[in-house]
Design a protein around this motif. Structure first.
Motif, PDB file in Angstrom:
ATOM      1  N   GLU A  44       0.822  -1.055  -0.113  1.00  0.00           N
ATOM      2  CA  GLU A  44       0.037  -0.025   0.185  1.00  0.00           C
ATOM      3  C   GLU A  44       0.973   1.497  -0.017  1.00  0.00           C
ATOM      4  O   GLU A  44       0.493   2.181  -0.835  1.00  0.00           O
ATOM      5  CB  GLU A  44      -0.976   0.005   1.162  1.00  0.00           C
ATOM      6  CG  GLU A  44      -2.235  -1.015   0.871  1.00  0.00           C
ATOM      7  CD  GLU A  44      -3.189  -1.235   1.975  1.00  0.00           C
ATOM      8  OE1 GLU A  44      -3.222  -0.323   2.997  1.00  0.00           O
ATOM      9  OE2 GLU A  44      -4.065  -2.084   2.137  1.00  0.00           O
ATOM     10  N   PRO A  45       1.980   1.336   0.893  1.00  0.00           N
ATOM     11  CA  PRO A  45       2.881   2.543   0.834  1.00  0.00           C
ATOM     12  C   PRO A  45       3.561   2.680  -0.726  1.00  0.00           C
ATOM     13  O   PRO A  45       3.573   3.885  -1.205  1.00  0.00           O
ATOM     14  CB  PRO A  45       3.722   2.144   1.722  1.00  0.00           C
ATOM     15  CG  PRO A  45       3.118   1.648   2.962  1.00  0.00           C
ATOM     16  CD  PRO A  45       2.283   0.531   1.989  1.00  0.00           C
ATOM     17  N   LEU A  46       3.840   1.551  -1.312  1.00  0.00           N
ATOM     18  CA  LEU A  46       4.408   1.620  -2.670  1.00  0.00           C
ATOM     19  C   LEU A  46       3.376   2.141  -3.516  1.00  0.00           C
ATOM     20  O   LEU A  46       3.725   2.733  -4.174  1.00  0.00           O
ATOM     21  CB  LEU A  46       5.077   0.218  -2.955  1.00  0.00           C
ATOM     22  CG  LEU A  46       6.335  -0.125  -2.195  1.00  0.00           C
ATOM     23  CD1 LEU A  46       6.855  -1.529  -2.753  1.00  0.00           C
ATOM     24  CD2 LEU A  46       7.389   0.665  -2.301  1.00  0.00           C
ATOM     25  N   GLU A  83      14.789   5.943  -4.319  1.00  0.00           N
ATOM     26  CA  GLU A  83      15.500   5.468  -3.179  1.00  0.00           C
ATOM     27  C   GLU A  83      14.933   5.234  -1.952  1.00  0.00           C
ATOM     28  O   GLU A  83      14.752   4.202  -1.233  1.00  0.00           O
ATOM     29  CB  GLU A  83      17.057   6.017  -3.008  1.00  0.00           C
ATOM     30  CG  GLU A  83      17.949   5.924  -4.437  1.00  0.00           C
ATOM     31  CD  GLU A  83      19.143   7.006  -4.222  1.00  0.00           C
ATOM     32  OE1 GLU A  83      18.934   7.828  -3.416  1.00  0.00           O
ATOM     33  OE2 GLU A  83      20.154   6.623  -5.162  1.00  0.00           O
ATOM     34  N   GLU A  84      14.302   6.225  -1.617  1.00  0.00           N
ATOM     35  CA  GLU A  84      13.427   6.137  -0.639  1.00  0.00           C
ATOM     36  C   GLU A  84      12.266   4.984  -0.417  1.00  0.00           C
ATOM     37  O   GLU A  84      11.869   4.269   0.346  1.00  0.00           O
ATOM     38  CB  GLU A  84      12.562   7.343   0.119  1.00  0.00           C
ATOM     39  CG  GLU A  84      13.684   8.608   0.377  1.00  0.00           C
ATOM     40  CD  GLU A  84      12.960   9.810   0.509  1.00  0.00           C
ATOM     41  OE1 GLU A  84      11.707  10.019   0.460  1.00  0.00           O
ATOM     42  OE2 GLU A  84      13.650  10.567   0.801  1.00  0.00           O
ATOM     43  N   THR A  85      11.702   4.919  -1.729  1.00  0.00           N
ATOM     44  CA  THR A  85      10.480   4.012  -1.920  1.00  0.00           C
ATOM     45  C   THR A  85      11.335   2.436  -2.014  1.00  0.00           C
ATOM     46  O   THR A  85      10.494   1.746  -1.510  1.00  0.00           O
ATOM     47  CB  THR A  85      10.000   4.248  -3.107  1.00  0.00           C
ATOM     48  OG1 THR A  85       9.527   5.604  -3.563  1.00  0.00           O
ATOM     49  CG2 THR A  85       9.016   3.181  -3.754  1.00  0.00           C
ATOM     50  N   ARG A  86      12.365   2.413  -2.565  1.00  0.00           N
ATOM     51  CA  ARG A  86      13.006   1.000  -2.357  1.00  0.00           C
ATOM     52  C   ARG A  86      13.267   0.649  -1.065  1.00  0.00           C
ATOM     53  O   ARG A  86      13.196  -0.520  -0.709  1.00  0.00           O
ATOM     54  CB  ARG A  86      14.139   0.982  -3.184  1.00  0.00           C
ATOM     55  CG  ARG A  86      15.058  -0.368  -3.176  1.00  0.00           C
ATOM     56  CD  ARG A  86      16.440  -0.373  -3.939  1.00  0.00           C
ATOM     57  NE  ARG A  86      17.297   0.847  -3.275  1.00  0.00           N
ATOM     58  CZ  ARG A  86      18.173   0.999  -4.020  1.00  0.00           C
ATOM     59  NH1 ARG A  86      18.693   0.768  -4.952  1.00  0.00           N
ATOM     60  NH2 ARG A  86      19.076   2.162  -3.658  1.00  0.00           N
ATOM     61  N   THR A 107      11.043 -10.029  -5.866  1.00  0.00           N
ATOM     62  CA  THR A 107      10.510  -9.561  -6.992  1.00  0.00           C
ATOM     63  C   THR A 107      10.400  -7.977  -6.980  1.00  0.00           C
ATOM     64  O   THR A 107      10.731  -7.164  -7.690  1.00  0.00           O
ATOM     65  CB  THR A 107       9.437 -10.254  -7.332  1.00  0.00           C
ATOM     66  OG1 THR A 107       9.635 -11.505  -7.351  1.00  0.00           O
ATOM     67  CG2 THR A 107       9.064  -9.675  -8.940  1.00  0.00           C
ATOM     68  N   THR A 108       9.836  -7.468  -5.738  1.00  0.00           N
ATOM     69  CA  THR A 108       9.516  -6.154  -5.625  1.00  0.00           C
ATOM     70  C   THR A 108      10.782  -5.282  -5.565  1.00  0.00           C
ATOM     71  O   THR A 108      10.994  -4.083  -6.067  1.00  0.00           O
ATOM     72  CB  THR A 108       8.561  -5.715  -4.428  1.00  0.00           C
ATOM     73  OG1 THR A 108       7.215  -6.675  -4.556  1.00  0.00           O
ATOM     74  CG2 THR A 108       8.147  -4.343  -4.074  1.00  0.00           C
ATOM     75  N   LEU A 112      12.057  -2.464  -8.388  1.00  0.00           N
ATOM     76  CA  LEU A 112      12.545  -1.024  -7.850  1.00  0.00           C
ATOM     77  C   LEU A 112      14.108  -0.873  -8.064  1.00  0.00           C
ATOM     78  O   LEU A 112      14.142   0.312  -8.506  1.00  0.00           O
ATOM     79  CB  LEU A 112      12.266  -0.936  -6.343  1.00  0.00           C
ATOM     80  CG  LEU A 112      10.820  -0.922  -5.762  1.00  0.00           C
ATOM     81  CD1 LEU A 112      10.777  -1.015  -4.409  1.00  0.00           C
ATOM     82  CD2 LEU A 112       9.995   0.283  -6.449  1.00  0.00           C
ATOM     83  N   ASN A 113      14.973  -1.783  -8.176  1.00  0.00           N
ATOM     84  CA  ASN A 113      16.195  -1.348  -8.538  1.00  0.00           C
ATOM     85  C   ASN A 113      16.448  -1.261 -10.045  1.00  0.00           C
ATOM     86  O   ASN A 113      17.068  -0.475 -10.385  1.00  0.00           O
ATOM     87  CB  ASN A 113      17.201  -2.909  -8.182  1.00  0.00           C
ATOM     88  CG  ASN A 113      17.348  -2.855  -6.664  1.00  0.00           C
ATOM     89  OD1 ASN A 113      17.720  -1.893  -6.020  1.00  0.00           O
ATOM     90  ND2 ASN A 113      17.614  -4.079  -6.238  1.00  0.00           N
ATOM     91  N   LEU A 114      15.336  -2.078 -10.814  1.00  0.00           N
ATOM     92  CA  LEU A 114      15.527  -1.844 -12.122  1.00  0.00           C
ATOM     93  C   LEU A 114      14.904  -0.354 -12.573  1.00  0.00           C
ATOM     94  O   LEU A 114      15.694   0.267 -13.326  1.00  0.00           O
ATOM     95  CB  LEU A 114      14.828  -3.004 -12.926  1.00  0.00           C
ATOM     96  CG  LEU A 114      15.340  -4.179 -12.799  1.00  0.00           C
ATOM     97  CD1 LEU A 114      14.070  -5.116 -13.276  1.00  0.00           C
ATOM     98  CD2 LEU A 114      16.348  -4.376 -13.931  1.00  0.00           C
TER      99      LEU A 114
END
Length: 178
Positions: A44-46, A83-86, A107-108, A112-114
């Motif tokens: 949900e935050p993502l 970066e904060e999201t990751r 996977t998430t 986010l890294n990609l």
């Protein structure tokens, strides 16, 4: 005698209650419960941040004709935001116990890294735009560098799409299990 049996019984109940508390902590959390927690604390935050990211992306597109501002915005706003999201997903990872949730989180994180890698490529391209903004002609070397970065970014976009599909598949599988 009755009193001592009562105390022994009370002590037995007390010890059983203490042990059941310890046993509950050592038992694994159910996939359903962990997924619900994961959904609440990570997905949900993502998802909320994805709306903010879309707004940032739209703003970035609106200032594309201003290479210096576009590059600054990418470097100082968009990339740190991602970066904060990751960090939301990476911080959650060590606390996960169920393999299916761990795999979803992996996977998430990959997704986010990609995305971050793609943003860095976009920042590289915008740096080239800044460097060439006041130049009448672009050198062949600079042009080839930009083409290579663009191609790498397109490959990243394909990986992002595939990883997003896999992430959705894993989420759907977990939702259907419940």
């Amino acid at each position: 005698m009755k009193r001592s049996l009562f105390l022994v019984g009370l002590l037995a109940v007390f010890l059983a209650a203490c042990n059941s508390g310890n046993g509950a902590e050592s038992q694994p959390i159910s996939v359903e419960k962990e997924f619900e927690d994961y959904r609440k604390n990570v997905l949900e935050p993502l998802d909320e941040r994805s709306f903010e990211f879309a707004e940032m992306f739209n703003h970035s597109a609106s200032i594309i004709e201003q290479p210096e501002e576009s590059h600054r915005y990418m470097e100082e706003e968009v990339i740190p935001f991602m970066e904060e999201t990751r960090k939301i997903a990476t911080d959650a990872h060590d606390g996960l116990v169920n393999e299916k949730i761990q795999k979803l989180n992996e996977t998430t994180i990959e997704y986010l890294n990609l995305t971050l890698d793609s943003l860095h490529k976009s920042a590289e391209l915008s740096a080239i735009d800044v460097d060439t903004a006041n130049v009448d002609t672009v050198t062949e070397e600079t042009y080839q560098k930009a083409v290579k970065i663009h191609e790498e970014n397109m490959e990243l976009q394909e990986k992002i799409d595939r990883t997003g599909v896999e992430m959705d598949r894993q989420i759907d599988a977990l939702v259907n299990e419940q």
